[in-house]
Design an enzyme around this catalytic site. Structure first.
Site, mmCIF file in Angstrom:
data_model
loop_
_atom_site.group_PDB
_atom_site.id
_atom_site.type_symbol
_atom_site.label_atom_id
_atom_site.label_comp_id
_atom_site.label_asym_id
_atom_site.label_seq_id
_atom_site.Cartn_x
_atom_site.Cartn_y
_atom_site.Cartn_z
ATOM 1 N N CYS A 52 0.843 -1.193 0.000
ATOM 2 C CA CYS A 52 0.000 0.000 0.000
ATOM 3 C C CYS A 52 0.883 1.250 0.000
ATOM 4 C CB CYS A 52 -0.881 -0.022 1.242
ATOM 5 S SG CYS A 52 -1.868 1.463 1.453
ATOM 6 N N CYS A 55 0.273 3.116 3.619
ATOM 7 C CA CYS A 55 0.762 2.641 4.917
ATOM 8 C C CYS A 55 1.826 1.557 4.819
ATOM 9 C CB CYS A 55 -0.412 2.145 5.763
ATOM 10 S SG CYS A 55 -1.120 0.597 5.163
ATOM 11 N N CYS A 100 -7.394 -0.888 1.237
ATOM 12 C CA CYS A 100 -6.393 -1.458 2.142
ATOM 13 C C CYS A 100 -7.047 -1.737 3.500
ATOM 14 C CB CYS A 100 -5.245 -0.467 2.300
ATOM 15 S SG CYS A 100 -4.048 -0.938 3.555
ATOM 16 N N CYS A 103 -5.272 0.838 6.350
ATOM 17 C CA CYS A 103 -5.484 2.291 6.413
ATOM 18 C C CYS A 103 -6.766 2.737 5.720
ATOM 19 C CB CYS A 103 -4.285 3.037 5.839
ATOM 20 S SG CYS A 103 -4.116 2.897 4.045
ATOM 21 N N CYS A 123 -8.506 -4.993 -10.087
ATOM 22 C CA CYS A 123 -8.067 -3.932 -10.992
ATOM 23 C C CYS A 123 -7.618 -2.756 -10.123
ATOM 24 C CB CYS A 123 -9.251 -3.558 -11.882
ATOM 25 S SG CYS A 123 -8.839 -2.356 -13.143
HETATM 26 ZN ZN LIG Z 1 -2.797 1.025 3.504
#
Ligand SMILES: [Zn+2]
Length: 135
Positions: A52, A55, A100, A103, A123
């Site tokens: 990510c 984070c 995610c 976060c 995607c």
């Molecule tokens: Zn994240």
């Protein structure tokens, strides 16, 4: 809707703006979509993990990435527990939004037209991801 307080990583809008570049902020925090074909991660084929951009949580292994032809980095399976989904009714369609799990940052959408073994196509916006090459 999931409450922001449910996430392990929570930051104010001002903090996110400081940490992310404008494109990352637009995608992750404002549910934006990058223009198709613009992410350098489309062509990333090395072994490693996609984390990510907000984070740093590891989200997708390179083995699950495939060429979907969509112009966005595509995967058939996230790491276990790495992402969450919600229903997105914007743009006059019903889609499944992917974020995610750590976060809450918006990553992209998942569609039921991916390859086996899952049949799913994650995607993703390349701006929401960072690639970490295997050592
Ligand atoms: Zn994240």
């Amino acid at each position: 809707m999931t409450d922001k307080a449910d996430y392990a990583v929570t930051k104010s809008e001002a903090e996110w703006r400081k940490e992310l570049n404008p494109e990352q902020f637009r995608v992750l925090r404002q549910h934006g979509t990058e223009r198709a074909g613009t992410s350098p991660l489309n062509a990333e084929k090395r072994e490693g993990v996609f984390v990510c951009a907000g984070c740093g949580k590891p989200l997708f292994d390179s083995q699950t990435k495939y060429e979907s032809g969509s112009g966005w980095p595509s995967f058939y399976q996230p790491r276990e527990g790495a992402v969450g989904t919600s229903t997105d009714n914007s743009l006059f369609m019903t889609r499944t939004e992917v974020h995610c799990a750590e976060c809450g940052g918006h990553l992209g959408h998942v569609f039921p037209d991916g390859p086996q073994p899952t049949g799913e196509r994650y995607c993703m916006n390349g701006a929401a991801l960072k690639f970490e090459k295997a050592k």
